[in-house]
Design a protein around this motif. Sequence first.
Motif, PDB file in Angstrom:
ATOM      1  N   PRO A  76       4.083   6.295  -3.051  1.00 45.83           N
ATOM      2  CA  PRO A  76       3.503   5.119  -3.708  1.00 45.83           C
ATOM      3  C   PRO A  76       4.474   3.963  -3.890  1.00 45.83           C
ATOM      4  CG  PRO A  76       4.111   6.729  -5.357  1.00 45.83           C
ATOM      5  CD  PRO A  76       4.476   7.334  -4.026  1.00 45.83           C
ATOM      6  N   ASP A  95       0.789  -1.239   0.000  1.00 47.30           N
ATOM      7  CA  ASP A  95       0.000   0.000   0.000  1.00 47.30           C
ATOM      8  C   ASP A  95       0.819   1.286   0.000  1.00 47.30           C
ATOM      9  OD1 ASP A  95      -2.966  -0.984   0.525  1.00 47.30           O
ATOM     10  OD2 ASP A  95      -1.639  -2.194   1.771  1.00 47.30           O
ATOM     11  N   GLY A  96       2.152   1.221  -0.042  1.00 46.30           N
ATOM     12  CA  GLY A  96       2.958   2.430  -0.090  1.00 46.30           C
ATOM     13  C   GLY A  96       3.539   2.819   1.261  1.00 46.30           C
ATOM     14  N   LYS A 106       5.662   0.460  -3.415  1.00 46.29           N
ATOM     15  CA  LYS A 106       5.079  -0.802  -2.974  1.00 46.29           C
ATOM     16  C   LYS A 106       6.135  -1.903  -2.935  1.00 46.29           C
ATOM     17  CE  LYS A 106       0.420   0.279  -4.584  1.00 46.29           C
ATOM     18  NZ  LYS A 106      -0.756  -0.175  -5.365  1.00 46.29           N
ATOM     19  N   TYR A 132      -1.171   8.645   4.007  1.00 50.66           N
ATOM     20  CA  TYR A 132      -0.449   8.194   2.814  1.00 50.66           C
ATOM     21  C   TYR A 132       0.533   9.259   2.343  1.00 50.66           C
ATOM     22  CZ  TYR A 132       0.255   6.467  -1.957  1.00 50.66           C
ATOM     23  OH  TYR A 132       0.800   6.023  -3.139  1.00 50.66           O
TER      24      TYR A 132
END
Length: 348
Positions: A195, A180-181, A197, A192
């Motif tokens: 990005p 999910d980053g 992963k 968040y």
Amino acid sequence: MRFFFQVVILLLTFQVQSQYTQVRSYTSNDGLTSNIINKVFVDSKNNLWVGSRAGLSVQKMETFEIVPQTIAHKFNNIFDIAEDRQGGIWVAGYGQGVLYIKDNKSKLFTLKEGLVSNYARTIKIIDERVYVGTLNGISIISLTDFSIQNPKFDKAVLHDFTISSFFELQNKIYVTTLNDGIFQVLPDMLVYRLPIKKALSSTVFNGYLYIGTSKELLKINTTTLKTVKSYPIANVWDYLIYKKHLHVVSSGVYESSSGVYQLKDNVFFNVTDNYKLGVSDLKTIAYDRVRNFIFIGSQDNGLIQVNPKAPVKFFGDLNTVYCFAMNHEKRYVFHDKGLSILKGPKII
């Protein structure tokens, strides 16, 4: 007496002229709970802790003993180990929760006590808080009263929110995840940020953030959080700062990317052959500053102890040695199999 002085002079000559790498392996035959090693950790008292699939061991002289608190709690499948400022040891067990050990006392944290998941993967202690990364988010345990906070996050439908590591930048705490980053950790929620992963690990070194993924090792600017360089080293699991250099251990899908790497002049060099490990399924690394030993845990071959600056080289093929003689750069060793002539570290 003459023989005694010859031996002493020979050993002093070795110490002055040469340093060698000595390697020793420990397996379940030496007291380890398993040959599948997930974490090695040296605490502030220079005790060596070894977390394996089958439990937790601590080194006692040349052997290993199972930690009794883990037996009492039936605690195994160790994934991570950390130490707080008071000398307490925190252990992450995948499926077992978190075990706290201090002196002869222990305390177990599970779902029952408020942990977000019993599948604990990673632990990082910052200030008076223990950050626990699990298969389903994070828990923050207070060192003052053992209370637990579980920050909220947006959970995906098709996969678990698996935490792989923590790192700190500019007094802010972040987590890496497998799917999910990258997220910033706030007291009540995860926000968040990046990005990236398939992140397996992270560390901060010399002003840069390094994140190991399943494909490569990323070097990231800590101010802009932009990737500035990538290295073709897959599956970096652990990090060590040794002699002011960053070392990483990898066990990639392809054997060519497995081993121990050292960062020098912005380039990672494979130094596995220097350590004479003999195995490539590496998982974790730690350094004992008092004994000058590097400990490397493997995924199926036990624990490897490396002395990178041993004053004497060991020749395993020479059994009973009767006497030595020296002539300039050569050494003559008479033993039960005959005579061997050495020049430097090699038998010629």
